[in-house]
Scaffold this active site. Structure first.
Site, PDB file in Angstrom:
ATOM      1  CG  HIS A   1      -2.060  -0.882   1.207  1.00  0.00           C
ATOM      2  ND1 HIS A   1      -3.349  -0.436   1.102  1.00  0.00           N
ATOM      3  CD2 HIS A   1      -2.131  -2.235   1.238  1.00  0.00           C
ATOM      4  CE1 HIS A   1      -4.170  -1.470   1.075  1.00  0.00           C
ATOM      5  NE2 HIS A   1      -3.456  -2.578   1.165  1.00  0.00           N
TER       6      HIS A   1
ATOM      7  CD  GLU B   1      -0.292   1.513   4.710  1.00  0.00           C
ATOM      8  OE1 GLU B   1      -0.182   2.278   3.726  1.00  0.00           O
ATOM      9  OE2 GLU B   1      -1.387   1.086   5.127  1.00  0.00           O
TER      10      GLU B   1
HETATM   11 ZN   LIG Z   1      -4.035   1.519   0.864  1.00  0.00          ZN
END
Ligand SMILES: [Zn+2]
Length: 1151
Positions: free
Chosen positions: A899, A984
């Site tokens: 992400h 992330e």
């Molecule tokens: Zn995301």
């Protein structure tokens, strides 16, 4: 007497009781204050007040709070009522009493209610009315009224009894006299505006105009800036009366905006007026009239007919809009609710944490995923018979079937179906020869040339631009024969030929990128609007610039400057062009020759509208996610027709997130076609004067209560008439992903690497979602080697479920290239694991330029609990595939979903841990008996050591209720994958390690993808034994090269921004002002007064300084004139022998 009457009557006894105890404060409840009836009473009351003040002054607020708890406020209030009600009130007692009451009441949150109960509210107001001319009494009454107004009902009571009028008339035009009382009056007036009724009454009486006149008057006459405090307090009143919409409207119609703008501009030129500028700017922002976005509908310009529905249904948030009556207070509440306690979200139900739910589908549906494990069925005949490569993949039929089943929508691309099937089988047969593949591409490319509607828009623009200039200056850029061809051919076909030639001449050799292949693949991509034009950067390719790009320091007061420019739009409407120059929904729009041209009708593009505001300024409106009216944040568009070296200001005016890394050093990215043609095909971080703040726009239809934020940045283009692309982050299209997989497939030696592209499913729009298998071919077909292959643990990696998170795709690109490389570590990983990679979980979202959702207007990463097979096919089948792996005993060793994170720096992992979740939530569940494998920390620990962008301290392993339907949590809980992560990656850069202070580029993102692979070495024991030292040297595991700062991940992502992003806050407070110092200086005035002749010139002058210059709070100064104080200290000293535990040092009582 109200309060707690003590057992003893008489003032002397009261005083003694107060003092004669080892803990004098324990005796407050015995204090009895008689009504003042005679001289003796006066003396004793004064004495008690004096002693109380001494006691309270000596220590911290703790003593006052003790007094309040023991009924001190009630006692003081009843003395006030008793004294004040008498026919001829005794002012000698009243003044110190009011002072003490203000000091105590200021700290008693229930003082207003208590005052109402005792009848002290109206009494004080009456005292004020009778003593309006007696400045020190007036000031004392005003403070008490201010203190009482902490209760809305007390404030209303005062308002109903004309208190607002009485007080407002105590605020004069500019004067140097009685500043103290004036200040008290404005503060009391502001305090009364805590109630909606009072605000309405003030507005209806036209006091906003009066306040503005007062502010103007004090601003223009206070040239020595000695009354800054008064000017600040007038702003505070204006803040309060503009809490509601009628107030804001009246403020505007009374010329408030213009007045504030001009006074602020003057103040900016002076030193030391900062305390006036900030509240003025906030006031202007708050009062700017709400302006609906210039759109016909808040709904996305892209609608998609969902299967099983008769017509496109807009997302449901049709709550009627009440905003006309809403105050900004509500916004503040809303924000508070949003930032609700993080710990509340933690899952504390042990069953939900530990129990594995049942399958979400019948077991019989799982075998359909068997073909996605080609490594289990493939017989590797080619390893022995080195001649003919395998012709057909064992599963190609199934895939063809799948494709047909999942492509219900007929589109203009249908005529290409044959090709698409070919391509599918090409890609699925991992061992197909290079020649074969390239032939097919050529065919597709040739097809493409015949497709009249499929052109590389920007290439054409770019060429024409270059050419036009060439006519003047023959030496640069293109060769003459290209010009000739362009002139001869005229139509599209020659353009394409020309692009090919351009590519030949100017195209950079970009690793793992083939423009022609990209173009061929892009023809298969199905978009809602049916894109026929390629974005140049994705087609041409990008290489990261050679140098690192540091974060840009924020220019001081940049936001203020931008807000002033926004305010000017309202003040000087004639200067505003306000011309729509681009509209995604209106291709016929003709734009003025001297304005910029915009375009975004291409894959991942999402500019909905561009409005020319001032000569070099444009407002940009982003398209909402398809079938939806929100989630705007991602942007990608083309801009041309620019003049070089001119600062163009761009305002993206409908961003939705409440803060952004654009406030913390991040820049958008820019790609120049001209630069690319000159050999520099780079996306570069560009833009100055960047900031992100809440603006005055509201949704077009006003149905939804949404706050919009402006991202503003300024670009100085390098070339005249260039074609440039601007984006939120480095774009990465679906077509790029598919082309990349094809390039990778060609790049591997099929005898060494098993690389198999297959189709997981088709998306809603009929795009194919690839799943890739990468592992090492067995050394031979011997049983031992085949057995080893078929027992390799699986690693499942996914990314780009959120379309706006293009950084995730770049990380995945790094991972894929590394796994296909001949690097030693890659080789080991392939021999140790089977990688199952789904590089794009949300192709439709990516293609159509959405930020968060898929075409179903759902966040796909919230669908994992029970994904819908029709509406969320990629999630449904990914989960099905994971179930299948589980069912055959091949549960993945590691699962990671890539992400991007918009509010944090660095790269970090979220994992899942029962123990850490329970600990963090403070749950009472006994975790001692709980066994948990700590192995979930191995990968992040390793990454912390080897990946420069990675920050271990930003990782956490908490299971939040709000994330219970995300890939990470579901794969962990339902599949039992211990190492299930979300990775992330920042959009901005790093604040630790060797990349500290730098923005991340695609190089660093790809490197992260490589490092993630490296970290997988740490999770297999075999690997350690086999390759231990050699490999860990290779990836630098032994070198702790990084210095990570520790920071708490529970803290806010960033420190509060230097300038307020929101404007719903109250007037910023003035430092160093408080009631105590005001009261204490009033006492000093009393001294003056008694020595001289009332509060006149002398007294006022004396105290000018103390009002203009901010005073320090000083509780220790006393309520009483010095003479009284000395006398009472004397009394105390006389009583000293009787007292224990109380001493007097330097005139102060100590205990
Ligand atoms: Zn995301």
């Amino acid at each position: 007497m109200k309060g707690s009457p003590g057992p003893e009557q008489g003032s002397e006894a009261g005083v003694e009781n107060t003092l004669c105890n080892s803990n004098p404060f324990g005796q407050f409840r015995y204090i009895t204050l008689p009504g003042v009836k005679n001289e003796g009473d006066v003396a004793s009351t004064l004495n008690i007040l004096n002693v109380l003040d001494e006691l309270l002054s000596a220590g911290s607020d703790r003593r006052i709070h003790y007094l309040i708890n023991k009924g001190g406020s009630e006692a003081l209030l009843s003395v006030l009522v008793n004294t004040g009600l008498s026919f001829c009130p005794n002012y000698t007692v009243l003044l110190p009493l009011l002072h003490l009451l203000a000091k105590v009441g200021h700290r008693d949150s229930r003082i207003g209610l208590k005052a109402e109960e005792t009848g002290a509210v109206l009494l004080t107001l009456n005292l004020l009315k009778h003593n309006a001319k007696h400045v020190k009494m007036a000031a004392a009454c005003l403070w008490v009224i201010q203190v009482f107004s902490s209760s809305v009902s007390a404030a209303n009571l005062i308002g109903e009894n004309h208190g607002l009028d009485v007080i407002f008339h105590l605020i004069p035009q500019y004067t140097t006299k009685n500043l103290h009382t004036i200040k008290a009056a404005i503060n009391a007036f502001a305090a009364l505006l805590c109630s909606k009724a009072n605000v309405c009454s003030v507005i209806s009486k036209g006091y906003i105009s009066g306040l503005l006149q007062l502010y103007d008057d004090w601003h223009s006459k206070d040239t020595q800036h000695t009354a800054i405090e008064i000017r600040h307090m007038l702003l505070r009143c204006l803040h309060k009366v503009t809490h509601n919409n009628p107030g804001r409207q009246d403020f505007i119609s009374q010329g408030g905006l213009r007045l504030l703008y001009h006074t602020t501009q003057t103040n900016l030129l002076m030193k030391g007026l900062e305390s006036l500028i900030e509240p003025s700017v906030q006031l202007m922002r708050k009062c700017l009239p709400k302006t609906p976005l210039p759109l016909t509908s808040d709904q996305s310009a892209y609608t998609f007919l969902l299967p099983g529905r008769a017509h496109a249904i807009p997302d449901v948030d049709i709550a009627p809009d009440n905003s006309s009556e809403e105050s900004d207070d509500d916004d503040a509440e809303k924000q508070q609710a949003e930032s609700k306690d993080y710990d509340d979200d933690l899952e504390t139900d042990l069953n939900r944490l530990c129990l594995r739910p049942d399958l979400d589908r019948p077991l019989e549906l799982l075998p359909q995923y068997g073909h996605l494990c080609p490594e289990l069925s493939h017989d590797f005949k080619e390893l022995n018979l080195s001649s003919a490569p395998e012709e057909s993949s064992p599963s190609s039929d199934e895939e063809a079937l799948l494709l047909n089943t999942f492509s219900p929508h007929s589109t203009r691309m249908d005529r290409k179906k044959g090709d698409s099937n070919n391509e599918l089988s090409t890609s699925s047969s991992g061992s197909q020869s290079d020649t074969d593949t390239s032939t097919k591409e050529n065919t597709t490319a040739a097809d493409q040339l015949e497709t009249p509607d499929f052109l590389c828009h920007s290439s054409i623009l770019g060429c024409r631009t270059t050419e036009r200039e060439l006519r003047g200056e023959a030496a640069q850029g293109l060769k003459e024969n290209e010009q000739v061809e362009e002139q001869d051919g005229g139509e599209e076909l020659p353009h394409c030929t020309m692009i090919d030639k351009l590519l030949k001449r100017h195209g950079a050799c970009i690793p793992h990128h083939e423009p022609q292949l990209y173009r061929a693949v892009a023809t298969q991509t199905k978009s809602i609007p049916g894109f026929s034009i390629l974005p140049f950067p994705d087609f041409w390719g990008h290489v990261p610039p050679a140098r690192h790009e540091p974060m840009v320091p924020r220019k001081p007061n940049i936001q203020r400057e931008k807000v002033f420019e926004d305010v000017q739009r309202f003040l000087n409407t004639a200067d505003i062009i306000n011309q729509v120059v681009y509209d995604l929904e209106d291709s016929s729009l003709q734009c003025l020759s001297d304005s910029l041209r915009f375009f975004s009708n291409f894959e991942c593009g999402n500019l909905r509208k561009a409005v020319h505001i001032r000569r070099y300024e444009y407002d940009l409106i982003l398209n909402a996610d398809a079938n939806c009216s929100q989630h705007t944040q991602w942007f990608y568009f083309e801009v041309s027709n620019m003049v070089a070296d001119v600062p163009y200001r761009f305002n993206v005016i409908n961003c939705e997130k409440s803060n952004s890394q654009f406030n913390y050093g991040m820049q958008p990215v820019l790609y120049s076609v001209r630069e690319a043609l000159e050999g520099r095909p780079h996306w570069t971080r560009t833009g100055t004067e960047i900031c992100y703040f809440r603006n005055h726009f509201c949704p077009a239809q006003g149905r939804r209560k949404t706050n919009f934020y402006t991202l503003t940045f300024t670009i100085n283009f390098k070339h005249n008439e260039d074609v440039c692309y601007l984006a939120y982050h480095y774009p990465y299209t679906y077509s790029a992903m598919k082309a990349h997989l094809n390039v990778l497939q060609k790049s591997v030696d099929p005898a060494i690497v098993l690389f198999r592209q297959q189709i997981l499913c088709s998306t809603l729009a009929g795009n194919l979602c690839p799943v890739v298998t990468i592992t090492a071919c067995p050394a031979s077909r011997a049983w031992k080697d085949m057995h080893q292959l078929r027992n390799r643990p699986c690693i499942v990696l996914t990314s780009r479920v959120h379309p706006g998170e293009s950084n995730a795709s770049w990380v995945m690109k790094g991972t894929l290239e590394f796994l296909c490389s001949s690097d030693l570590v890659a080789q080991c990983l392939r021999e140790a694991f089977v990688f199952k990679i789904i590089p794009m979980l949300n192709p439709d979202g990516v293609i159509n330029g959405t930020n968060r959702c898929d075409l179903n207007s759902q966040d796909l990463n919230r669908q994992w609990c029970k994904p819908d097979p029709i509406l969320s096919p990629t999630i449904y089948h990914t989960k099905g595939f994971l179930y299948y792996l589980n069912s055959i005993g091949r549960t993945p060793l590691v699962f990671c979903d890539y992400h991007g994170h918009s509010r944090k720096k660095n790269v970090f992992l979220y994992g899942c841990s029962v123990k850490e979740t329970l600990w963090q939530s403070g749950s009472a569940v006994d975790t001692l008996g709980l066994k948990e494998d700590p192995g979930y920390r191995t990968i992040p620990k390793t990454l912390d050591r080897i990946a420069p962008a990675f920050s271990f301290n930003s990782c956490n392993y908490l299971v939040e209720k709000s994330r219970s339907a995300t890939a990470r949590v579901v794969v962990w809980r339902e599949m039992g994958v211990l190492r299930s992560y979300t990775m992330e990656s920042t959009y901005n850069g790093c604040d630790q390690g060797i990349y500290k202070g730098l923005q991340t580029g695609t190089r660093e993102l790809q490197e992260m993808g490589v490092k993630f692979c490296h970290s997988l070495l740490s999770v297999t024991k075999d690997m350690k034994a086999l390759y231990g030292r050699r490999l860990s040297n290779h990836i630098g595991l032994d070198h702790n090269i990084l210095d990570h700062n520790t920071h708490n991940f529970f803290e806010d992502d960033e420190p509060p921004c230097v300038e307020e992003i929101e404007y719903s806050t109250n007037c910023p407070t003035l430092k160093g002002t408080d009631l105590d110092s005001d009261i204490n200086s009033n006492i000093a005035i009393v001294d003056e007064d008694e020595d001289g002749n009332g509060i006149g010139q002398t007294g006022a002058k004396q105290h000018q300084g103390s009002i203009g210059v901010l005073q320090q709070s000083n509780m220790k100064s006393c309520l009483f004139p010095d003479s009284i104080r000395q006398a009472s200290i004397k009394t105390l000293i006389e009583n000293r022998n009787k007292c224990q535990g109380v001493g007097i040092v330097n005139g102060q009582i100590t205990s």
